[in-house]
Design an enzyme around this catalytic site. Structure first.
Site, PDB file in Angstrom:
ATOM      1  N   CYS A  26       0.861  -1.183   0.000  1.00 19.82           N
ATOM      2  CA  CYS A  26       0.000   0.000   0.000  1.00 19.82           C
ATOM      3  C   CYS A  26       0.899   1.235   0.000  1.00 19.82           C
ATOM      4  O   CYS A  26       2.116   1.142   0.198  1.00 19.82           O
ATOM      5  CB  CYS A  26      -0.844   0.002   1.270  1.00 19.82           C
ATOM      6  SG  CYS A  26       0.175  -0.025   2.746  1.00 19.82           S
ATOM      7  N   CYS A 121       1.729   6.734   8.497  1.00 24.90           N
ATOM      8  CA  CYS A 121       0.904   6.779   7.288  1.00 24.90           C
ATOM      9  C   CYS A 121      -0.200   7.839   7.435  1.00 24.90           C
ATOM     10  O   CYS A 121      -0.846   7.921   8.483  1.00 24.90           O
ATOM     11  CB  CYS A 121       0.279   5.407   7.067  1.00 24.90           C
ATOM     12  SG  CYS A 121      -0.811   5.389   5.656  1.00 24.90           S
ATOM     13  N   GLU A 151      -0.471   0.118  15.891  1.00 24.47           N
ATOM     14  CA  GLU A 151      -1.335   1.193  15.399  1.00 24.47           C
ATOM     15  C   GLU A 151      -2.458   1.493  16.398  1.00 24.47           C
ATOM     16  O   GLU A 151      -2.761   2.662  16.662  1.00 24.47           O
ATOM     17  CB  GLU A 151      -1.927   0.812  14.032  1.00 24.47           C
ATOM     18  CG  GLU A 151      -2.726   1.958  13.435  1.00 24.47           C
ATOM     19  CD  GLU A 151      -3.565   1.528  12.244  1.00 24.47           C
ATOM     20  OE1 GLU A 151      -3.042   0.814  11.370  1.00 24.47           O
ATOM     21  OE2 GLU A 151      -4.740   1.918  12.200  1.00 24.47           O
ATOM     22  N   THR A 217      -6.907   0.817  11.010  1.00 25.62           N
ATOM     23  CA  THR A 217      -7.155   0.915   9.567  1.00 25.62           C
ATOM     24  C   THR A 217      -7.201  -0.430   8.853  1.00 25.62           C
ATOM     25  O   THR A 217      -7.606  -0.501   7.708  1.00 25.62           O
ATOM     26  CB  THR A 217      -6.052   1.741   8.902  1.00 25.62           C
ATOM     27  OG1 THR A 217      -4.802   1.150   9.239  1.00 25.62           O
ATOM     28  CG2 THR A 217      -6.068   3.182   9.329  1.00 25.62           C
ATOM     29  N   SER A 288      -1.987  -7.684  10.525  1.00 23.21           N
ATOM     30  CA  SER A 288      -3.430  -7.658  10.784  1.00 23.21           C
ATOM     31  C   SER A 288      -4.227  -7.717   9.486  1.00 23.21           C
ATOM     32  O   SER A 288      -5.138  -8.537   9.336  1.00 23.21           O
ATOM     33  CB  SER A 288      -3.755  -6.373  11.550  1.00 23.21           C
ATOM     34  OG  SER A 288      -5.118  -6.116  11.534  1.00 23.21           O
TER      35      SER A 288
END
Ligand code: SF4
Length: 381
Positions: A26, A121, A151, A217, A288
């Site tokens: 990504c 990010c 995160e 996310t 994840s």
């Protein structure tokens, strides 16, 4: 514009591989890796630390350590190198998941810049901003995420700086939380049941009266939606709300999944439209977003979660990760004796495309009559 999530067919004859329309790296991960390698190149002779794993991919992290990078923490936040060993000459790269305000404070106190080598990010920062908006309207933030994931810990810390915050891992947790909203369970039990997952000074009596949900996310979109819908229903029935005044108690937030998680998950739904013999999902075992892709595939067909082409031991044995029990297993006779064999393939957001290519090459090598990978690749050149 409606996106096309039809998989790509790589037809080798005796084996047909359906590749998800969106898979792999990504923006956030590419950006983080680029910054990390640039930091190494621009700072010869300096000690460069990574706060924790850059991304959940063993190969990428091994490449970085080979170039001399050291990790300060493991993925669970356990300190590997104490902060006391750092000095202001050192460089610390913040990973794509971001970090907690507490760690930012510690680094600043040592004299280390946290802005220059910060690869957080923007899609993670977007969640922090969403939490802040909810906080400003006096809602408590419910974070749907894995409590120990970097995160989620970072998002929790940023949300908790602005408002009361609590983390729910899954629907079971959301149901447990709802019992304190409805008064079905005595409030003092909340503190034991959600130990380590609520912000300082959390008051279970007052802080569960107005809530909003954000998520890590990389969670499963359908799970977050189900949790938000469920908690909304609980608020509506507990406070006798109507459509007009639901927002008095429940902040309307669309899920905070990033585009990559969304696209990779939607592409798996597209992939699963194809009848196939089994699926292979490539990615780091502690990733994840990858484990959610596995979860989706497992519902439909036998699925092998591997982090490397080497895990395909032979045409009759494959070593793969059972993420439910956190262990590697060997499955035999995974390739059915039929013609053609149909295989679905996708990979997580932290998996380099080269790994997927190696997996395809390895699988195709077991079929003597199959067209060559080079020949099929030319069709897409
Ligand atoms: S998975 Fe999404 S939020 Fe995470 S680094 Fe990639 S783009 Fe950013």
């Amino acid at each position: 514009m409606k996106k096309d999530f039809t998989p790509t067919l790589l037809d080798f004859g005796s084996v047909q591989i359906y590749l998800a329309r969106h898979f792999g790296f990504c923006y956030g991960v590419e950006n983080a890796i680029e910054i990390a390698f640039k930091t190494i190149d621009e700072n010869p002779g300096k000690r460069i630390f990574l706060l924790s794993e850059m991304i959940h991919n063993p190969k990428v992290n091994a490449d970085l350590t080979e170039r001399g990078i050291l990790f300060l923490q493991d993925t669970n936040g356990k300190q590997v190198i104490p902060f006391e060993e750092l000095n202001e000459q050192d460089i610390v790269v913040i990973p794509a998941f971001g970090t907690t305000l507490d760690i930012e404070k510690k680094l600043r106190a040592i004299g280390i810049s946290i802005e220059k080598y910060n690869t957080t990010c923007p899609f993670v920062e977007k969640v922090w901003n969403r939490s802040e908006q909810i906080a400003k309207k006096n809602y408590t933030v419910v974070v749907h995420g894995k409590p120990t994931h970097e995160e989620t810990r970072a998002t929790f810390s940023h949300a908790a700086a602005n408002t009361a915050t609590v983390v729910v891992n899954d629907m079971e947790d959301a149901i447990r939380l709802s019992k304190y909203i409805t008064g079905e369970k005595p409030l003092p039990e909340f503190y034991d049941e959600f130990k380590g997952r609520y912000s300082e000074h959390f008051d279970a009596e007052t802080d569960l009266q107005r809530i909003g949900v954000v998520n890590q996310t990389t969670m499963l979109a359908s799970d977050t939606q189900a949790i938000a819908d469920f908690l909304k229903t609980v608020m509506v029935s507990t406070y006798n709300l109507t459509e007009e005044n639901t927002e008095e108690r429940f902040a309307e937030t669309r899920d905070t999944l990033c585009y990559a998680t969304n696209d990779n998950q939607s592409a798996v739904y597209g992939l699963l439209q194809e009848p196939a013999d089994f699926a292979i999902v490539v990615g780091g075992y502690n990733s994840s977003n990858t484990s959610h892709l596995v979860e989706l595939c497992e519902e439909k067909l036998p699925t092998y979660f591997i982090n490397d082409a080497d895990k395909i031991i032979s045409d009759s044995a494959i070593k793969h990760f059972d993420f439910h029990h956190k262990q590697e297993l060997i499955s035999n006779d995974y390739l059915p004796k039929k013609d053609p064999v149909k295989i679905l393939i996708t990979s997580g957001a932290s998996c380099p495309d080269a790994l997927v290519e190696e997996v395809i090459k390895k699988l195709v090598s077991f079929f003597k009559q199959a067209s060559s990978v080079e020949k099929i690749a030319k069709q897409f050149a």
